[in-house]
Design a protein around this motif. Structure first.
Motif, mmCIF file in Angstrom:
data_model
loop_
_atom_site.group_PDB
_atom_site.id
_atom_site.type_symbol
_atom_site.label_atom_id
_atom_site.label_comp_id
_atom_site.label_asym_id
_atom_site.label_seq_id
_atom_site.Cartn_x
_atom_site.Cartn_y
_atom_site.Cartn_z
ATOM 1 N N PRO A 82 0.843 -1.199 0.000
ATOM 2 C CA PRO A 82 0.000 0.000 0.000
ATOM 3 C C PRO A 82 0.879 1.250 0.000
ATOM 4 N N GLY A 83 0.375 2.304 -0.633
ATOM 5 C CA GLY A 83 1.138 3.557 -0.675
ATOM 6 C C GLY A 83 0.240 4.750 -0.424
ATOM 7 N N ASN A 84 0.875 5.873 -0.171
ATOM 8 C CA ASN A 84 0.158 7.127 0.036
ATOM 9 C C ASN A 84 -0.281 7.641 -1.335
ATOM 10 N N GLY A 85 -1.255 6.955 -1.907
ATOM 11 C CA GLY A 85 -1.673 7.206 -3.288
ATOM 12 C C GLY A 85 -0.828 6.385 -4.243
ATOM 13 N N ALA A 86 -1.369 6.189 -5.456
ATOM 14 C CA ALA A 86 -0.605 5.485 -6.501
ATOM 15 C C ALA A 86 0.692 6.228 -6.765
ATOM 16 N N ILE A 212 4.938 -4.924 -12.612
ATOM 17 C CA ILE A 212 4.298 -4.392 -11.394
ATOM 18 C C ILE A 212 3.031 -3.664 -11.816
ATOM 19 N N LEU A 213 1.949 -3.914 -11.099
ATOM 20 C CA LEU A 213 0.712 -3.168 -11.352
ATOM 21 C C LEU A 213 0.557 -2.131 -10.252
ATOM 22 N N ILE A 214 0.118 -0.944 -10.637
ATOM 23 C CA ILE A 214 -0.140 0.085 -9.621
ATOM 24 C C ILE A 214 -1.587 0.536 -9.751
ATOM 25 N N ARG A 215 -2.281 0.538 -8.642
ATOM 26 C CA ARG A 215 -3.691 0.977 -8.650
ATOM 27 C C ARG A 215 -3.892 2.101 -7.636
ATOM 28 N N SER A 216 -4.929 2.881 -7.887
ATOM 29 C CA SER A 216 -5.255 3.999 -7.005
ATOM 30 C C SER A 216 -6.630 3.745 -6.407
ATOM 31 N N MET A 217 -6.824 4.089 -5.151
ATOM 32 C CA MET A 217 -8.185 4.053 -4.601
ATOM 33 C C MET A 217 -8.731 5.470 -4.468
ATOM 34 N N THR A 218 -7.903 6.459 -4.762
ATOM 35 C CA THR A 218 -8.323 7.849 -4.535
ATOM 36 C C THR A 218 -9.347 8.315 -5.557
ATOM 37 N N ALA A 222 -13.264 8.477 -4.563
ATOM 38 C CA ALA A 222 -13.329 9.939 -4.375
ATOM 39 C C ALA A 222 -12.675 10.399 -3.077
ATOM 40 N N ILE A 223 -11.457 9.902 -2.837
ATOM 41 C CA ILE A 223 -10.734 10.318 -1.621
ATOM 42 C C ILE A 223 -9.321 10.833 -1.964
ATOM 43 N N PRO A 224 -9.200 11.720 -2.968
ATOM 44 C CA PRO A 224 -7.850 12.169 -3.319
ATOM 45 C C PRO A 224 -7.154 12.926 -2.190
ATOM 46 N N GLY A 225 -7.959 13.510 -1.291
ATOM 47 C CA GLY A 225 -7.346 14.235 -0.178
ATOM 48 C C GLY A 225 -6.894 13.312 0.950
ATOM 49 N N LEU A 226 -7.396 12.069 0.933
ATOM 50 C CA LEU A 226 -7.015 11.109 1.979
ATOM 51 C C LEU A 226 -5.791 10.306 1.531
ATOM 52 N N ARG A 227 -5.731 9.966 0.223
ATOM 53 C CA ARG A 227 -4.599 9.309 -0.428
ATOM 54 C C ARG A 227 -4.505 7.809 -0.123
ATOM 55 N N LEU A 228 -4.680 6.998 -1.117
ATOM 56 C CA LEU A 228 -4.448 5.554 -0.963
ATOM 57 C C LEU A 228 -4.285 4.896 -2.324
ATOM 58 N N GLY A 229 -3.248 4.109 -2.441
ATOM 59 C CA GLY A 229 -3.031 3.329 -3.659
ATOM 60 C C GLY A 229 -2.232 2.095 -3.278
ATOM 61 N N PHE A 230 -1.947 1.250 -4.249
ATOM 62 C CA PHE A 230 -1.110 0.088 -3.927
ATOM 63 C C PHE A 230 -0.410 -0.448 -5.168
ATOM 64 N N ALA A 231 0.709 -1.140 -4.911
ATOM 65 C CA ALA A 231 1.449 -1.797 -5.989
ATOM 66 C C ALA A 231 1.331 -3.295 -5.784
#
Ligand SMILES: Cc1ncc(COP(=O)(O)O)c(C=O)c1O
Length: 368
Positions: A82-86, A212-218, A222-231
Motif C-alpha cells: 500500500p502507498g500514500n496514493g498510486a 508491477i501493477l499500480i492501482r489507485s483508490m483515490t 473519491a478520496i484524493p485528499g485522503l490518499r491511498l493506492g497500492f502496488a
C-alpha cells in the motif's frame, strides 16, 4: 495569461479560485477525474468513528488492509504494497528499482517523467500515433524496452483513456522479461470500467517477475485528499519498493477507509453504471452536436480535439469565468493546442458543461 495547471495537474481548485475570483466550493471541476458520486457515505461514517484511533501510529506493515485486499484480489498479501496514493507507489518503484533510463509512451501522465527527473533517471519516450488511437507502433515500443530499465504504461492511459488488449499486455510483459526491463502498468482508472472490460495481468503476474501493477483508490472512491493506492508484483520486487518507503507514510484513516471500500459492491455497480451512461451521453453530444472528435478510450474521462480555430487554453479560460474547470492538454507531449480533457460527471453537471461548451464556442467556428 494565468496558468491553471502551474503544478502540472488538473483539480487545482486553489489556483482556479484565485484566477477566476470564484469560491472553491462553487467551482465545477471537470479537470480531475474523480468519482462524481463523491465518497461512499459508509466511508464518511467509518472515518468519523476512526478518528479516535489517530492517537496511535498506523500499522507500519498495513496488515489488515493488505489481508483484505489480498482476499479480494485473490493474491498473496506479500505481493502487495500500500502507498500514500498510486503516486507514492510510482516513486517507490523508481527508488527501489533504481532504473537509469525510464521509458514512457506519450501522451501520458506527467508524473512518470517528473518522478524520473526527481530521482535522477533519464526519460526516453516513444509516441502514440493518431491513426493507432494513440497507441505506439509495436517496433517502437519494443525498442523502448530494449533501451530502458523501466517502462511506464497507462492502462487506461491518462489523458487518452486508451486501453490495451490482453494480447498486447502479454506481449509487453514478455518483452519486459526478455530485456530484463521492469514494466509498470498504471491501472489507476481501471476500476471505472465494467468488470468484463477490466483487462489486467493480475492473474498472470506469477509468470512475469518484471511486471508491477499500480492501482489507485483515490479516484474511484473519491478520496484524493485522503490518499491511498497500492502496488502489486512479485514479493521480492515488492520488498525492494518497501525498503524505500517512509514508515507510517500511509495514514490510519486511509487504511481504515481502504479496508471498508473493498466491500462496497453497490457503490461500485452504481459508479460504473453512471460512468457508462454519462460517457455515452457526453460522447454522443460532443460528436453529434459540436462535431468535435473524442478519443475512443474507455475511462471515466474523455480527451477531446477542438477544430483548428479554437485553442483549448482559451476555452479553459472562457469556461473558468463560468466556474467550470477543464484540463487544457496542450502541454502534453504528443498532443496539440486543440486538445482538452474532461471528467465524466453526473447528468446535471454534464448538461451544464455541454451548454457552456456550446455557448463558449458559438461564433468561433466550432461547427464543421
Ligand atoms: C494515470 C494516473 N496514475 C496515478 C495517479 C495518482 O493517483 P493517486 O491519487 O492515487 O496518487 C493519477 C492522478 O491523477 C493518474 O492520473
Amino acid at each position: 495569461m494565468a496558468w491553471i495547471e502551474r503544478y502540472g495537474h488538473g483539480g487545482d481548485l486553489h489556483t482556479a479560485s484565485m484566477v477566476f475570483g470564484i469560491g472553491q466550493e462553487e467551482l465545477l471541476d471537470f479537470s480531475a477525474n474523480i468519482n462524481p458520486l463523491g465518497p461512499p457515505h459508509e466511508l464518511l461514517t467509518e472515518i468519523t468513528h476512526g478518528l479516535k484511533s489517530i492517537i496511535h501510529y498506523p500499522d507500519p506493515a498495513h496488515r489488515s488492509f493488505r489481508g483484505a485486499l489480498a482476499n479480494k484480489l485473490d493474491i498473496d498479501a506479500d505481493c502487495i504494497l500500500p502507498g500514500n496514493g498510486a503516486a507514492e507507489c510510482m516513486a517507490l518503484a523508481i527508488q527501489g528499482l533504481a532504473p537509469r533510463r525510464i521509458g514512457v509512451v506519450y501522451p501520458c501522465f506527467s508524473e512518470y517523467a517528473r518522478l524520473a527527473a526527481q530521482f535522477g533517471a533519464e526519460v526516453t519516450g516513444c509516441y502514440g500515433q493518431d491513426e493507432l488511437n494513440y497507441k505506439p507502433r509495436q517496433e517502437e515500443l519494443f525498442q523502448l524496452f530494449q533501451h530502458t530499465d523501466l517502462v511506464f504504461i497507462g492502462h487506461p492511459n491518462n489523458p487518452t483513456g486508451i486501453t490495451y488488449s490482453l494480447a498486447e499486455l502479454m506481449e509487453m510483459a514478455a518483452w519486459a522479461e526478455l530485456t530484463s526491463t521492469y514494466l509498470i502498468i498504471d491501472e489507476a482508472f481501471i476500476d471505472f470500467l465494467q468488470p468484463k472490460n477490466q483487462i489486467t495481468l493480475l492473474p498472470q503476474l506469477d509468470q512475469f517477475p518484471h511486471v508491477i501493477l499500480i492501482r489507485s483508490m483515490t479516484k474511484f472512491y473519491a478520496i484524493p485528499g485522503l490518499r491511498l493506492g497500492f502496488a502489486v508484483g512479485h514479493s521480492h520486487v515488492i520488498d525492494k519498493l518497501k525498503h524505500k518507503q517512509v514508515t507510517w507514510s500511509v495514514n490510519q484513516l486511509a487504511l481504515l477507509a481502504g479496508e471498508l471500500c473493498l466491500h462496497l459492491s453497490d457503490y461500485e455497480i452504481q459508479t460504473r453504471q453512471l460512468i457508462e451512461q454519462q460517457r455515452s451521453f457526453l460522447i454522443h453530444t460532443i460528436e453529434e452536436d459540436l462535431k468535435w472528435k473524442v478519443c475512443p478510450g474507455e475511462a471515466n474521462f474523455l480527451l477531446v480535439r477542438l477544430p483548428e480555430t479554437i485553442k483549448s487554453a482559451d476555452l479553459q479560460m472562457d469556461l473558468g469565468q463560468q466556474g467550470i474547470m477543464i484540463r487544457d492538454c496542450s502541454m502534453y507531449p504528443g498532443l496539440s493546442p486543440q486538445d482538452f480533457r474532461i471528467a465524466v460527471r453526473t447528468e446535471d453537471e454534464n448538461i451544464r458543461l455541454l451548454a457552456a461548451l456550446k455557448q463558449c464556442t458559438m461564433g468561433k467556428g466550432s461547427r464543421a
